[in-house]
Scaffold this active site. Structure first.
Site, PDB file in Angstrom:
ATOM      1  N   SER A 157       1.168  -1.329  -0.110  1.00  0.00           N
ATOM      2  CA  SER A 157       0.077   0.022  -0.036  1.00  0.00           C
ATOM      3  C   SER A 157       0.897   1.155   0.000  1.00  0.00           C
ATOM      4  CB  SER A 157      -0.985  -0.045   1.238  1.00  0.00           C
ATOM      5  OG  SER A 157      -1.588   1.103   1.559  1.00  0.00           O
ATOM      6  N   TYR A 170      -1.745  -0.605  10.384  1.00  0.00           N
ATOM      7  CA  TYR A 170      -1.916  -1.096   8.818  1.00  0.00           C
ATOM      8  C   TYR A 170      -0.758  -0.446   8.201  1.00  0.00           C
ATOM      9  CZ  TYR A 170      -3.874  -1.212   4.241  1.00  0.00           C
ATOM     10  OH  TYR A 170      -4.025  -1.395   2.788  1.00  0.00           O
TER      11      TYR A 170
END
Length: 277
Positions: A157, A170
């Site tokens: 990501s 995350y």
């Protein structure tokens, strides 16, 4: 170079291939000609994703599907056995398991020091272990069997490059996925030469069920302040469409990228290239 992007005759496994992004990647693999085995925690969702892939696929045999707990080495081992029975060899492994959780997210009701470490740990386990390490361990023997060539594609990501506020678990986990991708690329190149490549796709911002609560207002669907800030930091000025991951995926899966390993490829509308000025 004509035909190097064609995956006809290739066998692919995608773990986590039934979500918004994973389902789009499943369809892209099938559309490029690969025979696809899609795994999801939910068997009905895996079956649905396989059916969607069949509508666009050109491989001819129909997509296979199965249930797996990507956080369990035993469950992944059983999935690998099913793939071994179904395919004469494995050419492509895509690891698309991932997501965030409200309990690992800071906000007005929870400062960083108030977060439950168990909730943070679940996000790390989901993205790093279930999303990359464990599937690579389980399916690597199939990729290297018989002297064949294989391509592993992880999903990281833009949070790995530019940590965002509110999602410490995350961001840290996806940074670890990027680092692990490069580590494994070197390890396998030293062991197998150019036979097994390892790369990652780095998506920017796509609206999914995992992040919708952060980016849109419940009930109205209007962008939150965070959603507006993201678009203002994305030079293309919009969220990505799931099918826009397909080009990078097929490039990394195919012989077109046969001298590429250890790469983390952003598909982000320019987010990671923009300094804000």
């Amino acid at each position: 170079m004509i035909g190097v992007f064609d995956l006809t005759g290739k066998n692919a496994v995608i773990v986590g291939g039934a979500g918004v992004l994973g389902g789009s990647m499943t369809k892209a693999l099938a559309q490029a000609g690969a025979e696809v085995y899609v795994f999801s925690r939910s068997l009905p969702n895996a079956e649905r994703a396989a059916g969607e892939a069949d509508k666009v696929g050109k491989g001819g045999r129909g997509a296979r599907f199965g249930q797996v707990d990507a956080g369990s080495r035993q469950s992944l081992g059983e999935a690998a056995d099913r793939v071994r029975d179904a395919f004469p060899r494995l050419d492509i492994l895509v690891n698309a398991v991932g997501g965030n959780a409200p309990g690992a997210t800071t906000g007005e009701k929870a400062a960083f020091e108030d977060l439950d470490v168990a909730e943070l740990g679940k996000v790390v386990e989901l993205n790093l272990f279930a999303g990359a390490i464990l599937p690579c361990q389980a399916f690597l023997p199939l990729l290297t069997a018989g002297g064949g060539r294989g391509s592993i594609i992880n999903v990281t990501s833009v949070n790995a490059c530019r940590p965002l506020t509110r999602i410490p678990g995350y961001s840290a986990a996806k940074a670890a996925v990027s680092n692990f991708t490069q580590w494994l690329a070197v390890d396998l190149a030293k062991r197998f030469g150019d036979r097994v490549r390892v790369n990652a796709i780095c998506p920017g911002f796509f609206l999914t069920e995992q992040n919708r609560f952060l980016l849109t207002e419940e009930g109205t669907g209007e962008l939150t302040a965070r959603g507006r800030s993201i678009l203002s930091s994305t030079p293309m000025g919009r969220f990505g469409e799931p099918e826009e991951l397909g080009g990078a995926l097929i490039w990394l899966a195919s012989e077109a990228s046969r001298f590429v390993t250890g790469a983390v490829v952003p598909v982000d509308g320019g987010f990671t290239a923009f300094s804000g000025v």
